[in-house]
Each structure stands twice: as structure tokens, then as C-alpha cells.
Design a protein around this motif. Structure first.
Motif, PDB file in Angstrom:
ATOM      1  N   GLN A   1      29.624  38.818  39.177  1.00 21.45           N
ATOM      2  CA  GLN A   1      30.746  39.496  39.823  1.00 21.45           C
ATOM      3  C   GLN A   1      32.077  39.103  39.185  1.00 21.45           C
ATOM      4  OE1 GLN A   1      30.762  39.343  44.108  1.00 21.45           O
ATOM      5  NE2 GLN A   1      28.614  39.935  44.245  1.00 21.45           N
ATOM      6  N   MET A   2      32.223  37.832  38.840  1.00 16.68           N
ATOM      7  CA  MET A   2      33.465  37.388  38.208  1.00 16.68           C
ATOM      8  C   MET A   2      33.626  38.008  36.823  1.00 16.68           C
ATOM      9  SD  MET A   2      33.503  33.452  39.443  1.00 16.68           S
ATOM     10  CE  MET A   2      33.287  33.085  41.186  1.00 16.68           C
ATOM     11  N   LEU A   3      32.525  38.129  36.076  1.00 18.14           N
ATOM     12  CA  LEU A   3      32.571  38.772  34.758  1.00 18.14           C
ATOM     13  C   LEU A   3      32.991  40.232  34.901  1.00 18.14           C
ATOM     14  CD1 LEU A   3      32.075  38.600  31.690  1.00 18.14           C
ATOM     15  CD2 LEU A   3      29.664  39.148  32.161  1.00 18.14           C
ATOM     16  N   GLU A   4      32.440  40.921  35.887  1.00 16.05           N
ATOM     17  CA  GLU A   4      32.813  42.317  36.126  1.00 16.05           C
ATOM     18  C   GLU A   4      34.304  42.444  36.429  1.00 16.05           C
ATOM     19  OE1 GLU A   4      28.512  43.824  37.911  1.00 16.05           O
ATOM     20  OE2 GLU A   4      30.030  43.067  39.299  1.00 16.05           O
ATOM     21  N   LEU A   5      34.813  41.576  37.294  1.00 15.54           N
ATOM     22  CA  LEU A   5      36.234  41.615  37.633  1.00 15.54           C
ATOM     23  C   LEU A   5      37.102  41.227  36.437  1.00 15.54           C
ATOM     24  CD1 LEU A   5      36.069  40.064  41.211  1.00 15.54           C
ATOM     25  CD2 LEU A   5      36.540  42.463  40.623  1.00 15.54           C
ATOM     26  N   HIS A   6      36.648  40.259  35.677  1.00 19.40           N
ATOM     27  CA  HIS A   6      37.388  39.812  34.487  1.00 19.40           C
ATOM     28  C   HIS A   6      37.498  40.938  33.457  1.00 19.40           C
ATOM     29  CE1 HIS A   6      38.712  37.272  31.177  1.00 19.40           C
ATOM     30  NE2 HIS A   6      37.668  37.643  30.469  1.00 19.40           N
ATOM     31  N   LEU A   7      36.412  41.656  33.241  1.00 15.05           N
ATOM     32  CA  LEU A   7      36.395  42.693  32.208  1.00 15.05           C
ATOM     33  C   LEU A   7      37.021  44.007  32.653  1.00 15.05           C
ATOM     34  CD1 LEU A   7      32.806  42.177  30.767  1.00 15.05           C
ATOM     35  CD2 LEU A   7      34.977  41.475  29.717  1.00 15.05           C
ATOM     36  N   ASP A   8      36.696  44.434  33.881  1.00 13.75           N
ATOM     37  CA  ASP A   8      37.051  45.782  34.306  1.00 13.75           C
ATOM     38  C   ASP A   8      37.885  45.866  35.579  1.00 13.75           C
ATOM     39  OD1 ASP A   8      35.557  46.814  32.127  1.00 13.75           O
ATOM     40  OD2 ASP A   8      33.715  46.658  33.295  1.00 13.75           O
ATOM     41  N   GLY A   9      38.039  44.754  36.287  1.00 13.48           N
ATOM     42  CA  GLY A   9      38.827  44.774  37.519  1.00 13.48           C
ATOM     43  C   GLY A   9      38.106  45.328  38.729  1.00 13.48           C
ATOM     44  N   VAL A  10      36.834  45.713  38.570  1.00  7.86           N
ATOM     45  CA  VAL A  10      36.032  46.236  39.680  1.00  7.86           C
ATOM     46  C   VAL A  10      34.608  45.705  39.574  1.00  7.86           C
ATOM     47  CG1 VAL A  10      37.365  48.374  39.955  1.00  7.86           C
ATOM     48  CG2 VAL A  10      35.411  48.340  38.423  1.00  7.86           C
ATOM     49  N   LEU A  11      33.914  45.694  40.703  1.00  4.69           N
ATOM     50  CA  LEU A  11      32.519  45.272  40.700  1.00  4.69           C
ATOM     51  C   LEU A  11      31.631  46.407  40.220  1.00  4.69           C
ATOM     52  CD1 LEU A  11      32.333  43.258  44.041  1.00  4.69           C
ATOM     53  CD2 LEU A  11      32.551  42.380  41.713  1.00  4.69           C
ATOM     54  N   GLY A  12      30.598  46.073  39.475  1.00  7.60           N
ATOM     55  CA  GLY A  12      29.650  47.055  38.952  1.00  7.60           C
ATOM     56  C   GLY A  12      29.826  47.235  37.457  1.00  7.60           C
ATOM     57  N   GLY A  13      28.789  47.745  36.831  1.00  6.68           N
ATOM     58  CA  GLY A  13      28.876  48.059  35.413  1.00  6.68           C
ATOM     59  C   GLY A  13      28.356  46.984  34.476  1.00  6.68           C
ATOM     60  N   ILE A  14      27.935  45.849  35.017  1.00  6.30           N
ATOM     61  CA  ILE A  14      27.373  44.768  34.200  1.00  6.30           C
ATOM     62  C   ILE A  14      25.994  44.452  34.754  1.00  6.30           C
ATOM     63  CG2 ILE A  14      27.592  42.344  33.515  1.00  6.30           C
ATOM     64  CD1 ILE A  14      29.826  43.925  32.319  1.00  6.30           C
ATOM     65  N   GLU A  15      25.021  44.301  33.867  1.00  9.72           N
ATOM     66  CA  GLU A  15      23.684  43.908  34.339  1.00  9.72           C
ATOM     67  C   GLU A  15      23.215  42.677  33.583  1.00  9.72           C
ATOM     68  OE1 GLU A  15      20.764  46.719  31.627  1.00  9.72           O
ATOM     69  OE2 GLU A  15      21.140  47.288  33.693  1.00  9.72           O
TER      70      GLU A  15
END
Length: 126
Positions: free
Chosen positions: A56-70
Motif C-alpha cells: 500500500q505504501m508503494l502504491e501511494l508513493h508511486l501513484d498517490g492512490v491504492l491499487g495498480g501494484i501486485e
């Protein structure tokens, strides 16, 4: 009978970018619903939730929203101290690679003591 919609697990309270990655934090609450019954005499935060926190932190760090990383793989995960209700976990994470594949190396600490070290690979949708 109607189904009740469950909100997703929130495994992050805050995140701050730093050179080469980020530092995130999560305060573990005794009343968090996912903790009930997990070692009834000692409320331990499950290690898999630390991995979820990194995601979740990686998602927020990269895109500012949850989702999109697996999660692709966990290269290593070492849990050295239990995380208990009331603890605040700091996630010091280094991010390497380029999209779509990224790797993270995270050291999790509570009160300055390491409780986990996690190395993982992730796939980004964008």
C-alpha cells in the motif's frame, strides 16, 4: 439476506518520500477488527500485514492512490520481533528498478528496534 461491503485493510497511516524510496508508518490499534482472535492472549500483528503495508505504501508513493501494484515474489521476509497492539511500525523502504518491475527492501522498526526485513518484487500496471 444482504451482503455487507467490507472496507479494505488500511495498512498505512502516513508516508513520506525520501531519496531512493520512502518512510511510512502504521499504528496498530488493539481494536483493529483483523486482530481479534489472532493469538487471543497476545494480540500480534500478522507478518503478512507488514507485507501488505509495503504494498500500500508503494502504491501511494508511486501513484498517490491504492491499487495498480501486485506482488510478484517475496525474496525474503524475516520477522525478528512481534508487533503488538499499540505499536507504531516505521517502514523504511528502498525502491529500485523501473516499471513495470520494481523491487523493495524494507526494514520495519518499532521504537527503533527492527521487527522485520522484507525484500520483494512488484509489478506495476502502468
Amino acid at each position: 439476506m444482504s451482503a455487507t461491503r467490507q472496507l479494505p485493510l488500511t495498512a498505512v497511516d502516513g508516508i513520506e518520500a525520501k531519496d531512493g524510496g520512502f518512510v511510512g508508518r502504521k499504528k496498530v490499534g488493539a481494536d483493529d477488527p483483523y486482530l481479534s482472535g489472532h493469538f487471543p492472549s497476545l494480540t500480534v500483528y500478522p507478518g503478512v500485514f507488514l507485507i501488505e503495508g509495503v504494498q500500500q505504501m508503494l502504491e501511494l508513493h508511486l501513484d498517490g492512490v491504492l491499487g495498480g501494484i501486485e506482488l510478484v515474489s517475496v525474496e525474503s521476509a524475516r520477522f525478528s520481533l512481534p508487533v503488538l497492539a499499540g505499536d507504531e511500525v516505521l517502514f523504511d523502504t528502498r525502491v529500485t528498478g523501473t516499471r513495470p518491475l520494481l523491487t523493495t527492501t524494507t526494514t520495519c522498526t518499532v521504537d527503533g528496534r527492527r521487527c522485520a526485513r522484507i525484500a520483494a518484487t512488484w509489478r506495476s500496471a502502468s
